[in-house]
Write an enzyme that holds these catalytic residues in place. Structure first.
Site, mmCIF file in Angstrom:
data_model
loop_
_atom_site.group_PDB
_atom_site.id
_atom_site.type_symbol
_atom_site.label_atom_id
_atom_site.label_comp_id
_atom_site.label_asym_id
_atom_site.label_seq_id
_atom_site.Cartn_x
_atom_site.Cartn_y
_atom_site.Cartn_z
ATOM 1 C CD GLU A 142 -77.833 -14.503 28.827
ATOM 2 O OE1 GLU A 142 -77.775 -15.617 28.322
ATOM 3 O OE2 GLU A 142 -77.962 -14.810 30.334
ATOM 4 C CG ASP A 197 -78.500 -9.933 33.380
ATOM 5 O OD1 ASP A 197 -77.730 -10.081 32.619
ATOM 6 O OD2 ASP A 197 -79.775 -10.711 33.297
#
Length: 421
Positions: free
Chosen positions: A177, A82
């Site tokens: 994350e 991400d």
């Protein structure tokens, strides 16, 4: 490990929008993360990895089988796919700057957006190298698609060169994350590594095994509104009390006044009116004892003001993560192995504490000691982000060398003992 191979792989990843969303309750937090996740699964299978899996929350794992007969520890490499919600990751259009000359880089002529070494001095250490930069309208996504590029490239290289000795290697890619959830659903037992490394650091040479202890706090204040002309002894102005609370905090212990291992309080959100005010802050410190003192200070301030203003303050403090150093020091050889690998490929290690968090912190407390290694990028989470391709090449070299060192270490039995968790 050609430069063009790394460039093509990296650009293919960053063009896929994978921003996470802190307001979402799903995992992954955005549907668009699945696009890259599915692509990574296909690519891992294509290069020859085994046991490639993806679960219903988007966690990807894969295995590179051992090429040696003796038993050696299982090592893992982890990155997240991400990108930060702090800046747009839609329609990323990278530019390639070959043989960088040390001058200003015009990212976007129309908007007059310039990446300049006058402000970003680190640029000058990459003169003569190939840089990948943004077009000035989005972030780049080197955090952490550079890490994914490096891990997959290293695994492909080891598969293509079976003469390089290595034990069993595990690879893991995670969602979310950037919103602090990257390790929340990571199955450490399934991963099955003795230890791992996150490839999620910044400039070449970074090797990190310390991070902040972290907590968040939300302070809510209930006031009483009375006509200001007749308010004496009656009005309780929630905004004023919020301001008083914040001014009691040490004025120099903020992000803009601290560095290194120095901790801080950081107020990042506030709103209010006379009858209701609230603000949110984060507490950070590398030292656990000082961290606990910081949380106690907040409680003491709330207690004092509640005594003065009729119990108007409510505060909630939540721990977020802790310093992974306390979990890594007992198995410090894993840091020494990474350091030796860097030195073996001509890199000067830069060992320093992280002024932030990392999936490695949560994973270390979940039973998987996990230092952090550079991925090569700079200026993450914004339009000035860039990554030198040569740094990514060196990160690939480090991964390969770690695998080799673990397999060829003479004191194998000693390493097995030290590496057991």
């Amino acid at each position: 490990m050609s430069m063009q191979q790394i460039i093509d792989r990296f650009i293919g990843y960053v063009k896929i929008d994978t921003q996470s969303d802190p307001g979402s309750e799903t995992t992954p937090s955005t549907e668009k993360q699945w696009v890259l996740a599915d692509l990574l699964v296909d690519e891992l299978i294509h290069i020859g990895m085994e046991d490639v899996t993806i679960d219903d929350k988007g966690y990807i794992m894969a295995t590179l089988p051992s090429t040696v007969d003796q038993k050696v520890p299982v090592v893992g490499f982890i990155s997240h796919y991400d990108t930060s919600p702090d800046f747009s990751g839609t329609n990323v259009n990278p530019k390639i700057i070959e043989n960088y000359d040390g001058r200003d880089i015009v990212l976007n002529e129309a908007e007059k957006i310039i990446l300049s070494p006058d402000y970003f001095e680190d640029l000058l250490q990459y003169k003569g190298q190939t840089l990948i930069v943004t077009d000035g309208t989005t972030l780049l996504g080197a955090d952490d698609k550079a890490g994914i590029t490096e891990i997959i490239t290293a695994m492909a290289y080891l598969i293509q060169n079976p003469q390089i000795p290595h034990g069993k290697i595990r690879v893991g890619f995670t969602p979310d994350e950037e919103i602090g959830r990257g390790a929340h659903h990571f199955d450490v037992q399934k991963f099955g590594a003795d230890w791992a490394y996150t490839m999620d650091g910044s400039q070449i040479g970074e090797l990190e095994y310390e991070n902040f202890n972290a907590a968040s706090a939300k302070v809510t204040i209930k006031g009483k509104s009375v006509h200001p002309g007749y308010a004496k002894g009656k009005m309780i102005n929630a905004i004023s009390i919020a301001n008083e609370f914040m001014w009691i905090l040490p004025i120099e212990e903020t992000p803009q006044h601290t560095s290194g291992r120095e901790g801080f309080f950081h107020i990042h959100h506030m709103k209010g009116h006379i009858e209701h005010a609230e603000f949110e802050l984060i507490i950070r410190d590398h030292d656990r004892e000082q961290f606990e003192k910081r949380k106690q200070l907040l409680k003491d301030i709330a207690r004092k003001l509640n005594g003065l203003y009729d119990g108007c303050i409510n505060m909630e403090i939540k721990d977020q993560y802790h310093n992974m150093r306390e979990k890594i020091e007992p198995v410090f050889h894993i840091v020494e192995t990474a350091k030796a690998a860097m030195e073996a490929v001509g890199i000067i290690p830069i060992i320093k504490p992280i002024r932030g968090g990392t999936d490695g912190s949560q994973l270390s407390f979940m039973g998987l000691p996990c230092p952090n290694i550079f991925a090569g990028g700079h200026n993450f989470h914004g339009k000035y982000e860039y990554v030198p391709v040569e740094s990514m090449q060196k990160a690939v070299d480090v991964i390969v060398k770690i695998c080799e060192l673990v397999a060829t270490k003479n004191e194998t039995s000693e390493m097995d003992t030290e590496g057991s968790i």
